[in-house]
Design a protein around this motif. Structure first.
Motif, PDB file in Angstrom:
ATOM      1  N   VAL A 110       0.843  -1.193   0.000  1.00  0.00           N
ATOM      2  CA  VAL A 110       0.000   0.000   0.000  1.00  0.00           C
ATOM      3  C   VAL A 110       0.884   1.250   0.000  1.00  0.00           C
ATOM      4  N   ALA A 111       0.770   2.033  -1.058  1.00  0.00           N
ATOM      5  CA  ALA A 111       1.574   3.250  -1.181  1.00  0.00           C
ATOM      6  C   ALA A 111       0.867   4.463  -0.586  1.00  0.00           C
ATOM      7  N   ALA A 112      -0.452   4.429  -0.536  1.00  0.00           N
ATOM      8  CA  ALA A 112      -1.210   5.574  -0.009  1.00  0.00           C
ATOM      9  C   ALA A 112      -2.505   5.071   0.602  1.00  0.00           C
ATOM     10  N   GLU A 113      -2.915   5.686   1.685  1.00  0.00           N
ATOM     11  CA  GLU A 113      -4.189   5.386   2.337  1.00  0.00           C
ATOM     12  C   GLU A 113      -4.996   6.670   2.438  1.00  0.00           C
ATOM     13  N   LEU A 114      -6.297   6.544   2.218  1.00  0.00           N
ATOM     14  CA  LEU A 114      -7.166   7.718   2.282  1.00  0.00           C
ATOM     15  C   LEU A 114      -8.524   7.286   2.811  1.00  0.00           C
ATOM     16  N   ASP A 115      -8.987   7.962   3.853  1.00  0.00           N
ATOM     17  CA  ASP A 115     -10.306   7.722   4.435  1.00  0.00           C
ATOM     18  C   ASP A 115     -11.170   8.938   4.107  1.00  0.00           C
ATOM     19  N   VAL A 116     -12.144   8.742   3.213  1.00  0.00           N
ATOM     20  CA  VAL A 116     -12.964   9.880   2.800  1.00  0.00           C
ATOM     21  C   VAL A 116     -14.298   9.936   3.536  1.00  0.00           C
ATOM     22  N   ARG A 117     -14.501   9.062   4.511  1.00  0.00           N
ATOM     23  CA  ARG A 117     -15.743   9.128   5.276  1.00  0.00           C
ATOM     24  C   ARG A 117     -15.908  10.470   5.987  1.00  0.00           C
TER      25      ARG A 117
END
Length: 286
Positions: A110-117
Motif C-alpha cells: 500500500v503506497a497511499a491510504e485515504l479515508d474519505v468518510r
C-alpha cells in the motif's frame, strides 16, 4: 447567448446522476429511501449533496443490490414520466477488470491510504483528493480507500489510468477498496485537431477572463474542475472551456447559477463551452 439544456420531460435513465434526478424530480427521494436502507442517508441534505453528485442511478442500484431496470421504472413512475426501454437505460458502469475476490489484492504493498468518510460527514467532495492520492501510487502498489459506500464511479475513472479494484464491506456505511496500479498506460486519446481560426462572430473570445482545458481528464473530473474554475471566476467574468464532448450534466447547474452559456463544436472531438458568470444585479438570460 442561448442556454442549452436537456429536455425536462426526458425519461430518467440509468446513466443519470442521482443528484440530477433529485434536482429535477424531488419527489423521487421517497422512492429511493423506500427501495433500500442504503439510500436512507440521502434525507440528510449535506450527505445528499456530496454522495449523489458522482453516482448514477445504475451504480446506485448496484450499490444497494437492486435490479437496475426496476429502479429506473419506479423512479420514472414517481416522476410521472414514461419509463425507457432497456435499450434506453444504459448501465451506470461497473468495475472493468476488477478482481472478483478482494483477497487477490491483499498482498499488494500500500503506497497511499485515504479515508474519505469524514469528507462525506463534512459535506465535502472527496474526488479531487482521491485522484491526487492515486497519482502518488507507483506501478505494482495500491491505494487503500475507505468510503461510506462501494465506490463504483471510481472503478471506471481509475480504470482509465491503469488501476484495478477490489472492495469489501466492513460494516454499515464502511467500505474498503484497494486500487492496484497495474502500470498499464492510461487509455490513449486521439490527437486533438488543430484549433480553427477565430470565428467571425468572436466565438474564440480574446476577452475570456479564464480559459481551461479538461479534454484529457476522466469523468467526473472535468465537471469538478469546471465548477471550481467557475467559483473562482470574478462576477461578470467569462470562462472558456475546451472539452471533447458536450458536458450535459453541467448545463442544469449553470442554469441554476444564472450563468449564460453557449456550446459549439468547431471540429470532431472538439467542444468549446463559453460561460458568462453574471455580475451583481445582472439578470440571467435563459
Amino acid at each position: 447567448m442561448g442556454a442549452v439544456t436537456e429536455g425536462w420531460q426526458t425519461p430518467i435513465l440509468a446513466s443519470w446522476k442521482i443528484s440530477d434526478v433529485l434536482k429535477r424530480h424531488p419527489e423521487t427521494l421517497d422512492v429511493l429511501v423506500a427501495a433500500s436502507p442504503e439510500f436512507a442517508r440521502l434525507r440528510n441534505p449535506v450527505l445528499r449533496r456530496v454522495q449523489s453528485r458522482l453516482v448514477t442511478v445504475g451504480q446506485a442500484a448496484a450499490i444497494a443490490g437492486l435490479d437496475q431496470a426496476d429502479l429506473v421504472r419506479r423512479l420514472n413512475v414517481a416522476a410521472g414520466l414514461a419509463a425507457p426501454d432497456a435499450a434506453g437505460a444504459p448501465a451506470g458502469g461497473g468495475p472493468p477488470g476488477a478482481p472478483a475476490d478482494p483477497a487477490a489484492l491483499d498482498g499488494a504493498p500500500v503506497a497511499a491510504e485515504l479515508d474519505v468518510r469524514p469528507y462525506h460527514e463534512r459535506g465535502e467532495e472527496p474526488f479531487s483528493a482521491i485522484m491526487a492520492a492515486a497519482r502518488r501510487v507507483p506501478p505494482g502498489e495500491a491505494l487503500l480507500l475507505r468510503n461510506t459506500f462501494e465506490p463504483l464511479p471510481l472503478y471506471d475513472a481509475l480504470g482509465r489510468l491503469g488501476f484495478v479494484a477490489a472492495s469489501r464491506q466492513l460494516g454499515p456505511y464502511d467500505w474498503e477498496t484497494r486500487f492496484l496500479n497495474t502500470g498499464r498506460p492510461p487509455r490513449a486519446r486521439a490527437p486533438r485537431p488543430p484549433a480553427p481560426p477565430p470565428a467571425a462572430d468572436g466565438w474564440v473570445a480574446p476577452d475570456a477572463t479564464v480559459t481551461i482545458d479538461v479534454s484529457e481528464l476522466v469523468p467526473p473530473e472535468p465537471l469538478v474542475k469546471i465548477l471550481e474554475a467557475l467559483e473562482a471566476l470574478p462576477a461578470g467574468g467569462t470562462l472558456l472551456v475546451h472539452h471533447v464532448r458536450r458536458p450535459l450534466h453541467l448545463y442544469p447547474r449553470l442554469d441554476d447559477l444564472g450563468c449564460r452559456h453557449e456550446t459549439r463544436e468547431p471540429a470532431p472531438g472538439r467542444v468549446e463551452v463559453l460561460i458568462h458568470k453574471p455580475a451583481a444585479g445582472e439578470e440571467a438570460t435563459a
